[in-house]
Design a protein around this motif. Sequence first.
Motif: not given
Lengths: 317, 298
Positions: A243-250, A299-314
């Motif tokens: 996520t952080i690399t995506s946001i930064r490279s964006f 950017v918000l979509i990327l961040t929300i996806t990250q939060v969703w992943f963190v809560n769900r999968r890992v």
Amino acid sequence: MFRSRAYFWFVAPAIILMIVILIAPVFVAAVLSFSDYNLGNPDFNWVGFKNYAALMKYSSYKKMFTASLFYVFLVVPISVGLGLGAALLISTLRFGGELYKAVFFLPVMATLLAMAIVWEFALHPVVGVVNDVLRSGCDIGWLHSLLTSSWLGFDPAQSWYGNACADDFPLWLGDKRYALGTIAFIGIWQAFGFNMVLYLAGLTSVPRELYNAAHMDGADSAWERFKLVTWPMLGPTHVFVVTITSIRSFQVFDTVEALTRGGPSKSTYVMVYAMFEKGVKQNLLGVGSALTVVFLAFVLILTITQVWFVNRRVHYA
Amino acid sequence: MTAHTNSFGEFLKHVVLLFGAVIVLLPFYLMISYSLKSPAEIESNTGGLIGSQQIMTDRRCIKEGNPPEQCEMRPIVYNYTAAFKEAPLLRYMMNGVLVTVSIFLIQVVVALPCAYALAKLRFWGRDVVFGLVIFCLLIPVHAIALPLYIMLAKAGLTNTYAALVIPWTISVFGIFLMRQFFKTVPDDLIDAARMDGMSEFSIVWRVMLPTAIPALLAFGIFSIVAHWNDYYWPRVVITGDRDLMTPPLGLRMFKSDLDGNEYGPMMAATTVIVTPLVVAFLLAQRRFIEGITLTGMK
């Protein structure tokens, strides 16, 4: 009494600044994106969705989305992969690990704009070191045959390197086929040390016992241990780093502005540069604001996806 | 596995990492090397790291009507003096220091009391305020740059130091970080201070601040590195006024003024701008890596 009110004086300045500096601009951008506002001219009109329609319609914006996404898809996997690779190698070294770590982290620290200018000299088609080295490789028989795969029986003229030797090496930043890749290379060069450090931190939190357990279960090769233990245990780190690399490279801007200005033929026309060009340079603040809104949405979509992943999968623990 | 395969594996790892290190270090090597060499050596890629340092003549100096013997110097001297003469490099550096230090100090003055209140005081609406902080963490700086620029332009503040500093005065990340840190400070410490009759204000600055030094140091490194290196925001709000330019922006102007033959002075300027942070990093690697990877939380 003063004590009971103290919190107010502690919190108020921060709240005011948050509202004025961070939240108000989002609304300003949203509102102005429906107008043809510009600085210096007090009158402006509401134009409805015209600015957004323009983003869909004109080919330069299509090129913009292509360039931005292409850049992200180049930089994210490669810089994450290199970061992980470097972290794995360094964490298993017997000596010298700290030194490599410091070296690979240097680009993260150094002023990107300054280093971009150095890369531009290095990649200069005529006097640059990169093409100089590549050219001299053509005269070294074994290197030439290795890089053109002619030692495997292939025709050197079929390979990129063989062709470049016969003809000439690319102009890199001046060639629309190579410019975005070259900008991405600088981005990767800059970013992978950061990812490496995050992975090194992630690796220290993998419990030793798991490797012993995997060993007992018959996972003998390093690859199997990596697949069974390291990779899944790094789950939270993966999500975070990607996520952080995506946001930064964006948000890539410095290298594009200094080296290509979006060219040649808009091949490196990335979003933040487009925002800058339309909004600041050309004073088309309506279009610039529409770009801002779209960018924010991405950017918000990327961040929300990250939060969703963190809560769900890992959650393995 | 035998010791033999182990050391072969170790050897291979070093080969791969060394190859990577060469590519990573290449621009740093070139930057230093170009800043030492004469134009001819740069163009022909000769002279190794430091060049032959043969006396050269400064053509511009001759054009200005100085006697030739005053215009002869070694390339290293020529490059570095030209860097400071052609571009007001010293001014850029001073601006950089002024801007980064003011940003950091204001960030601390705003964030520390707020973080203390969020961590240790009970008041109505505290969760709402903390929610606001978390929400603001999601807003990327590049996205609000354009509306901020419009607001500053309307206020007549473009091309001022204020424009360089104002947008960064609030660091929600700093508030978040400090709040997490203050949560770990025992309540007894604060209660004892209250017993001694300290006001909440002096608790923040005389009790909490000293305990927060490690976190502040990490945050300070993060903040200073980010703003010393920042190019985007200065590029947006400073247009043309050289006296206000920060190092990256100044360097960019220097680049566009070049007549093509000034690689040496240009690289000398680059070296001067990049060196402070790199040296500081090499001296305190662990702290720097800690400070910068903090952004990870953002």
